[in-house]
Design a protein around this motif. Sequence first.
Motif, PDB file in Angstrom:
ATOM      1  N   GLU C 614      60.179  28.639  -3.112  1.00 44.02           N
ATOM      2  CA  GLU C 614      60.885  29.789  -2.875  1.00 44.02           C
ATOM      3  C   GLU C 614      60.949  30.896  -3.834  1.00 44.02           C
ATOM      4  OE1 GLU C 614      64.469  27.575  -1.889  1.00 44.02           O
ATOM      5  OE2 GLU C 614      64.688  28.341  -0.136  1.00 44.02           O
ATOM      6  N   ASP C 615      60.775  30.456  -5.050  1.00 44.62           N
ATOM      7  CA  ASP C 615      60.971  31.525  -6.184  1.00 44.62           C
ATOM      8  C   ASP C 615      59.846  30.995  -7.158  1.00 44.62           C
ATOM      9  OD1 ASP C 615      61.547  33.188  -8.029  1.00 44.62           O
ATOM     10  OD2 ASP C 615      63.257  32.022  -8.786  1.00 44.62           O
ATOM     11  N   ILE C 616      58.637  31.453  -6.802  1.00 46.28           N
ATOM     12  CA  ILE C 616      57.581  31.271  -8.025  1.00 46.28           C
ATOM     13  C   ILE C 616      56.865  32.773  -8.277  1.00 46.28           C
ATOM     14  CG2 ILE C 616      57.088  28.691  -7.219  1.00 46.28           C
ATOM     15  CD1 ILE C 616      54.519  29.856  -5.816  1.00 46.28           C
ATOM     16  N   PRO C 617      56.142  32.781  -9.471  1.00 46.13           N
ATOM     17  CA  PRO C 617      55.398  33.927  -9.734  1.00 46.13           C
ATOM     18  C   PRO C 617      54.688  34.397  -8.360  1.00 46.13           C
ATOM     19  CG  PRO C 617      55.491  32.765 -11.616  1.00 46.13           C
ATOM     20  CD  PRO C 617      55.976  31.617 -10.539  1.00 46.13           C
ATOM     21  N   GLN C 618      54.597  35.805  -8.144  1.00 46.69           N
ATOM     22  CA  GLN C 618      53.627  36.232  -7.115  1.00 46.69           C
ATOM     23  C   GLN C 618      52.133  35.648  -7.332  1.00 46.69           C
ATOM     24  OE1 GLN C 618      53.814  37.908  -4.280  1.00 46.69           O
ATOM     25  NE2 GLN C 618      56.104  37.784  -4.379  1.00 46.69           N
ATOM     26  N   ASP C 619      51.774  35.863  -8.503  1.00 49.04           N
ATOM     27  CA  ASP C 619      50.421  35.265  -8.667  1.00 49.04           C
ATOM     28  C   ASP C 619      49.908  33.834  -8.766  1.00 49.04           C
ATOM     29  OD1 ASP C 619      51.682  35.096 -11.062  1.00 49.04           O
ATOM     30  OD2 ASP C 619      50.061  35.932 -12.112  1.00 49.04           O
ATOM     31  N   MET C 620      51.176  33.128  -8.466  1.00 48.96           N
ATOM     32  CA  MET C 620      50.882  31.660  -8.566  1.00 48.96           C
ATOM     33  C   MET C 620      50.716  30.835  -7.411  1.00 48.96           C
ATOM     34  SD  MET C 620      52.868  29.624 -11.502  1.00 48.96           S
ATOM     35  CE  MET C 620      51.999  28.006 -11.588  1.00 48.96           C
ATOM     36  N   GLU C 621      49.752  29.959  -7.405  1.00 48.51           N
ATOM     37  CA  GLU C 621      49.753  29.062  -6.302  1.00 48.51           C
ATOM     38  C   GLU C 621      50.873  27.776  -6.134  1.00 48.51           C
ATOM     39  OE1 GLU C 621      45.855  27.137  -5.875  1.00 48.51           O
ATOM     40  OE2 GLU C 621      44.710  29.087  -5.994  1.00 48.51           O
ATOM     41  N   PRO C 622      51.181  27.805  -5.124  1.00 49.86           N
ATOM     42  CA  PRO C 622      52.304  26.341  -5.258  1.00 49.86           C
ATOM     43  C   PRO C 622      51.578  25.289  -5.692  1.00 49.86           C
ATOM     44  CG  PRO C 622      51.956  27.218  -2.818  1.00 49.86           C
ATOM     45  CD  PRO C 622      50.935  28.103  -3.834  1.00 49.86           C
ATOM     46  N   GLY C 623      52.286  24.248  -5.528  1.00 43.21           N
ATOM     47  CA  GLY C 623      51.874  22.695  -5.791  1.00 43.21           C
ATOM     48  C   GLY C 623      51.426  22.454  -7.239  1.00 43.21           C
ATOM     49  N   LEU C 624      51.679  21.275  -7.319  1.00 43.57           N
ATOM     50  CA  LEU C 624      51.381  20.668  -8.901  1.00 43.57           C
ATOM     51  C   LEU C 624      50.226  19.587  -8.858  1.00 43.57           C
ATOM     52  CD1 LEU C 624      52.929  21.488 -11.312  1.00 43.57           C
ATOM     53  CD2 LEU C 624      54.689  19.718 -10.786  1.00 43.57           C
ATOM     54  N   GLU C 625      49.005  20.159  -8.721  1.00 44.62           N
ATOM     55  CA  GLU C 625      48.034  19.003  -8.711  1.00 44.62           C
ATOM     56  C   GLU C 625      46.886  19.759  -9.245  1.00 44.62           C
ATOM     57  OE1 GLU C 625      47.389  17.459  -4.802  1.00 44.62           O
ATOM     58  OE2 GLU C 625      45.259  17.625  -5.015  1.00 44.62           O
ATOM     59  N   GLU C 626      45.903  19.019 -10.270  1.00 48.60           N
ATOM     60  CA  GLU C 626      44.808  19.708 -10.799  1.00 48.60           C
ATOM     61  C   GLU C 626      43.916  18.923 -10.913  1.00 48.60           C
ATOM     62  OE1 GLU C 626      44.170  22.581 -11.693  1.00 48.60           O
ATOM     63  OE2 GLU C 626      46.204  23.590 -11.592  1.00 48.60           O
ATOM     64  N   VAL C 627      42.463  19.025 -11.028  1.00 49.56           N
ATOM     65  CA  VAL C 627      41.232  18.386 -11.183  1.00 49.56           C
ATOM     66  C   VAL C 627      40.625  18.755 -12.525  1.00 49.56           C
ATOM     67  CG1 VAL C 627      38.934  18.005 -10.323  1.00 49.56           C
ATOM     68  CG2 VAL C 627      41.073  18.216  -8.814  1.00 49.56           C
ATOM     69  N   ALA C 628      40.035  17.715 -13.266  1.00 52.30           N
ATOM     70  CA  ALA C 628      39.223  18.291 -14.321  1.00 52.30           C
ATOM     71  C   ALA C 628      38.143  17.309 -14.186  1.00 52.30           C
ATOM     72  CB  ALA C 628      40.280  17.763 -15.860  1.00 52.30           C
ATOM     73  N   PHE C 629      36.892  18.152 -14.630  1.00 56.88           N
ATOM     74  CA  PHE C 629      35.833  17.331 -14.849  1.00 56.88           C
ATOM     75  C   PHE C 629      35.457  17.661 -16.261  1.00 56.88           C
ATOM     76  CE2 PHE C 629      33.111  16.287 -11.127  1.00 56.88           C
ATOM     77  CZ  PHE C 629      34.301  16.465 -10.293  1.00 56.88           C
ATOM     78  N   TYR C 630      35.120  16.594 -17.091  1.00 58.54           N
ATOM     79  CA  TYR C 630      34.962  16.564 -18.555  1.00 58.54           C
ATOM     80  C   TYR C 630      33.455  16.070 -18.969  1.00 58.54           C
ATOM     81  CZ  TYR C 630      35.472  14.892 -23.403  1.00 58.54           C
ATOM     82  OH  TYR C 630      35.270  14.452 -24.706  1.00 58.54           O
ATOM     83  N   ASP C 631      32.737  16.738 -19.665  1.00 58.09           N
ATOM     84  CA  ASP C 631      31.568  16.420 -20.249  1.00 58.09           C
ATOM     85  C   ASP C 631      31.479  16.409 -21.710  1.00 58.09           C
ATOM     86  OD1 ASP C 631      28.881  15.682 -20.558  1.00 58.09           O
ATOM     87  OD2 ASP C 631      28.421  16.863 -19.070  1.00 58.09           O
ATOM     88  N   PRO C 632      31.602  15.498 -22.578  1.00 52.18           N
ATOM     89  CA  PRO C 632      31.935  15.527 -23.925  1.00 52.18           C
ATOM     90  C   PRO C 632      30.778  16.303 -24.558  1.00 52.18           C
ATOM     91  CG  PRO C 632      31.502  13.231 -23.313  1.00 52.18           C
ATOM     92  CD  PRO C 632      31.410  14.191 -21.734  1.00 52.18           C
ATOM     93  N   GLY C 633      31.147  16.734 -26.041  1.00 54.84           N
ATOM     94  CA  GLY C 633      30.014  17.082 -26.885  1.00 54.84           C
ATOM     95  C   GLY C 633      29.100  16.160 -27.570  1.00 54.84           C
ATOM     96  N   ASN C 634      29.766  14.733 -27.475  1.00 53.97           N
ATOM     97  CA  ASN C 634      28.993  13.810 -28.315  1.00 53.97           C
ATOM     98  C   ASN C 634      29.378  12.625 -27.737  1.00 53.97           C
ATOM     99  OD1 ASN C 634      27.229  12.698 -30.106  1.00 53.97           O
ATOM    100  ND2 ASN C 634      28.486  13.202 -31.904  1.00 53.97           N
ATOM    101  N   PHE C 635      28.645  11.628 -28.126  1.00 52.61           N
ATOM    102  CA  PHE C 635      29.140  10.011 -28.069  1.00 52.61           C
ATOM    103  C   PHE C 635      30.132   9.910 -28.978  1.00 52.61           C
ATOM    104  CE2 PHE C 635      24.336  10.333 -27.352  1.00 52.61           C
ATOM    105  CZ  PHE C 635      24.276   9.621 -26.199  1.00 52.61           C
ATOM    106  N   VAL C 636      30.758   8.705 -28.755  1.00 56.20           N
ATOM    107  CA  VAL C 636      31.611   8.395 -29.730  1.00 56.20           C
ATOM    108  C   VAL C 636      31.192   6.706 -30.405  1.00 56.20           C
ATOM    109  CG1 VAL C 636      33.683   9.265 -28.877  1.00 56.20           C
ATOM    110  CG2 VAL C 636      33.190   7.200 -27.839  1.00 56.20           C
ATOM    111  N   PHE C 637      31.520   6.612 -31.604  1.00 52.09           N
ATOM    112  CA  PHE C 637      31.043   5.454 -32.519  1.00 52.09           C
ATOM    113  C   PHE C 637      32.086   4.705 -32.942  1.00 52.09           C
ATOM    114  CE2 PHE C 637      28.069   8.866 -32.064  1.00 52.09           C
ATOM    115  CZ  PHE C 637      26.898   8.658 -31.957  1.00 52.09           C
ATOM    116  N   PRO C 638      32.581   3.736 -32.230  1.00 48.94           N
ATOM    117  CA  PRO C 638      33.614   2.659 -32.727  1.00 48.94           C
ATOM    118  C   PRO C 638      32.830   1.911 -33.610  1.00 48.94           C
ATOM    119  CG  PRO C 638      33.335   2.630 -30.385  1.00 48.94           C
ATOM    120  CD  PRO C 638      32.038   3.369 -30.856  1.00 48.94           C
TER     121      PRO C 638
END
Lengths: 183, 282, 787
Positions: C614-638
């Motif tokens: 009922e009261d969110i910024p004009q330029d904002m979509e409702p909802g609380l959900e996000e997707v991320a795709f992540y491609d790292p910069g390097n391997f990791v070395f344990p």
Amino acid sequence: MSEVPVRLSVNGRTHEVDVEPRLLLVHLLRDRLGLTGTHVGCDTTSCGACTVHLDGESVKSCTVLAVQADGCEVTTIEGLADGDALHPVQEAFWEDHGLQCGFCTPGMIMRAVDLLAHDPDPTEEEIRRGLEGNLCRCTGYHNIVRAVKDAARHPHAGRIPAPGVSADGAGAGRELAQEGLGA
Amino acid sequence: MIPAHFDYVAPASLDEALRALADGGEDAKPLAGGHSLLPLMKMRLAVPTLLVDLRRLEGLRGIERENGDWRIGPLTRHADLQRRADLGVVAQTAALIADQQVRNRGTIGGSLAHGDPASDLPAVLAATEGRVTIRDAGGGSRTVAAADLFQDYLTTAVGPGELITEVRIPALDGWGHAYEKFTRRAEDWAMVGVCALVKRAPDGSCEDVRVAFTNMASTPIRATAVEQALRGGPLDDAAIAAAAEHADEGTDPPADLNASADYKRHLARVLTRRALQRAAGS
Amino acid sequence: MTAIETPQADGRHVGRPLKRKEDPRLITGRATYVDDLNPVGTLWMAFVRSPEAHATITSIDASAALAREDVVAVYTAEDLDLAAPLPMAWAPPGIDLNVPEHWPLARGRVAHVGDPVAVVIGEDRYSVVDAAEDVIVEYEPLPVVTDPEEALRDEVLVHPDLPSNTVHEWSLGGGDLEAGFAEADVVIERRIVNHRTAGGAIEPRAVLAEERAGHLTVWSSTQIPHFLRLFLSIMLDLSEERVRVIAPEVGGGFGSKLQIYGEEILAAWAARKLGRPVKWCETRSEAMMVTHHGRDQIATVRVGAKRDGTVTAFHARILADLGAYMMLLTPMVPSLGAFVMSGCYRFPAVQTDIVGVMTHKFATDAIRGAGRPEATHMIEVALDQLAVELGLDPLEVRRRNFIPADAFPYETAIGITYDSGNYQGTLDKLLEHVDVEAFRAEQERLRAEGVHRGIGFCTYTEICGLAPSRAVGPSAFGLQGGGWESALVRVHLTGAVTVYTGTSPHGQGHETGFAQIVADRLGTDPQLVEVIHGDTSQGPNGLDTYGSRSLAVGGEAIARAADKVVARIRRFVAHKLEAAPEDIELRDGRWIVRGSPDKGFTLPEVAGLAYIPEDIPQDMEPGLEEVAFYDPGNFVFPFGAHAAIVDVDPETGKVTLVRYVAVDDCGPAINPLLIDGQVHGGIVHGVGQALYEQVVYDESGQLVTGTFVDYALPTAAELPSFETDRTETPSPVNSLGVKGVGEAGTIAASAAVANAVMDALRPLGVTYLDMPYTPMRVWNAIQEAAR
């Protein structure tokens, strides 16, 4: 190859079934009675994933014919918890991270309960020898041994609920899962 | 892996069981704990057409002392044996068979009738000079000594249609005993097993000695050369070590994945020495 | 000794040894593995498999099987109308690979024992086994080659239609090798055999497929549901959106379920053809035969060094026995080891030359560590051998060559950049637990009693977190895919949270660890965060679980998706409290304006703002959900430092592990309980290989170790409890600072045990011996040395 009538009690509930004589107890439990907590991991009585209690003692249900269980009392992993309350050995496996993929776990727990029934205060060596018939690939056994040791502190770790008390354990899993939310 | 089809009966009496076996012919097999037979059937290495389940038979279980013998019912499980410390080497050996779940099902009668040279109890029967009573379908009974029971690989004097109805093992009071089992893993079959029994004379020397092997031939066998070397002589480490050097005489061990015949002979010598030392309490 | 205790005064969940959310269903027998599913009308599959290692199929007579009432169909290769053969997904640029076609059922010729020739489909679990025995197959045996060195000579061809048994040659090197050896005071060379092993997951494979209204659903005990969907789509010529793959509870994988298996394809194919659900559950005997094996490398390792132990050149030539067919990643596996052939050392020149060769055995592929245990074994065993040659303490040799802690990020001779490390630090910590001087005194005392005790060390680093796409992808290393991972974080109206991960666990505890990460970021309890995985119809596309990538890649994707949700939370809350989003912070479970704790919103309250907008910024979509795709910069070395102590009975050759101490560094812990568990299991996988396990074929290609009776997985009775500790060196690669730990124990353990066995045997004249240290092998070596 006529079928043979078998009457047995599983987790306190009596079942009367007609089976072909070659039906393995593990498949009676899994495929006919729907108790899929007991697993099959090998062909050679080696891995112990199928361990259940037959008349109060641990056996490998892949090497018992269903007809051999006629007149017997069987307890499976589903019958171990007393209603909503986890069995002390289940509790200890959870607490001590005594499982990973969980596939060997029901058999391992059933074996551990029997071990503690016969030896309520085992040494580490006795625990390790006592679990020699159960293979686990995930945990390296370290936390399983720890869990059995910790469970042994509980006065009833070798006891299973009296038949009938826990019915067949139906519903227990869901309730326990919810209990887990508060843990 | 599951067994092929077979017919099944669970008679209520010994006579009925014997009759069922006789009627079933050569491909009828008795079923006790099933821990020798069912694994073979699951791999379809054994395909009996009829199983005669012995579970309802009365009077074939239990352990009693009688005239210097242990009288053991053939349906007595390894688990029952292992918890009777007074059985001595029988209890000690039973505790080392496979794993506890197997011991909770497997029976002494089944193990002896099956006659697998890699099983542990046959060597104990051989060393103790025990005997079994065998009943045939006609109701006849005979007593067979250990030496005559084990005839070849998986072949015993228990013929088709016959059952072991009693196992007698001399109690051998006052004898020292040990069973040395060599395995890669605790639950494995014995690579080599040695059962040693020693009776000390009042002067400390070796009055009598028995040594028998698991898995050193197609049947359990006695190490007569070792026994001869020790009997009547001193029972010290040196004498034991010298006697144990004879352990491979007369053996014909089957080579397998884990052990060549040579290696098994070597193990037999080492384990014989260790078993004798333990049995002699030295 | 326990893992580091991280104080949780801040109320955070990350770092706590939270007990697992997965466990209640698993300990009560209420979990669902594939074989627990039995849709109405399910048909069963059983396979007719070749008893020959190499043969022409001259005839197949299925009439007796088909005559059985309960048999629905018998199929052979001729019946299959697949659009493509089974996949091999590695095509390194510039490298020619000689790869045989591999179909789910053999086409006229079998090339290993267990090669499937026909599939029988019938009404129940038992009767199909009987029916499969009724299928009569005639074979004309062909020459067999099982020895990889013999196979190289091409006298017997594994596939007569191919020109050679050699699959490929592949090299990776850096630095001036020739100069390095020229400059060396000593050069040692050892032939190091890393024998064939099995994954040994206690749940054998299982698959169930069902098609309804043109939509195919496949439940499989797999590590890679997303890849399986892709290849089902390709091989069955189905549009990918019509294929759903579910990996329900998976009973262990260890790489053996990182595969596209013919049985999975066949179940789906048959389910479509017959219009009924089709199920197959592998037996253990089948698993030993036709679930891919691992290792099986013969390496010739040359090390050049100065007198003081400084290594000047390291050269490994590897002959890899790849088996009869190239499965998903078969020829790639040895190359993974080449990436860490520098170990944790400043080797100025390093070269790895790999030759892959086929034999009439089942395929090898990735098994826990995949190439890295083999490489680490070579390096660490060779360094011990070098130390003996030079008369130096093996730990001193390691210290002399360690990459110093202040040298990170460190580029090795081959151009790989190690992200972070403190190798001296883990070794120092290990030595707090292991008193080497006291051990040596004890060793001497015990030797006098006839017990030969030995100690062995392994200091390792490994490469994991498989990604980044630009390094592993088609134009670089040659994997025909990307290396990213995905996540979706959904806050429900009630504030409950569902997280979807593209990774697909099989015992690791993702549901718990990932929930901890999200809970801290969103200000909720991990018990209110459900992690969904292993279902291609749920959540974004993913790339599944292998190569210790789930946390370092998948976990970071989750963290990033959660951070995107946090950004939305900030804006909703900022709007409501008339503040700037950057001033909104999480304190004590409430989102507040920094410095004004009086007013604030809990996560459920924020969800209310987002979903009842009922009261969110004009330029904002409702909802609380996000997707991320992540491609790292390097391997990791344990990395880490492990010590093994063994007793050898010189009379019997039996080796017993008496103590094992592991100090590992996989960055900051998300859940130390899970790390310890991974390390314990990893250690036993390596110890198992060193002391007990071996896949054995005889010369005719028959599998000798066909069951768990002969393939000796260690039991509890063979092992001690372990001592584990950690150091925490964050990785700069991801925001969590984390590295993988699923393979670390296995990568370290075989070398530590091998060095311990050698330490024990050296006084008996045995200077080098290959694994597995079975009693007979050790006894034979002692006898030979005495001659």
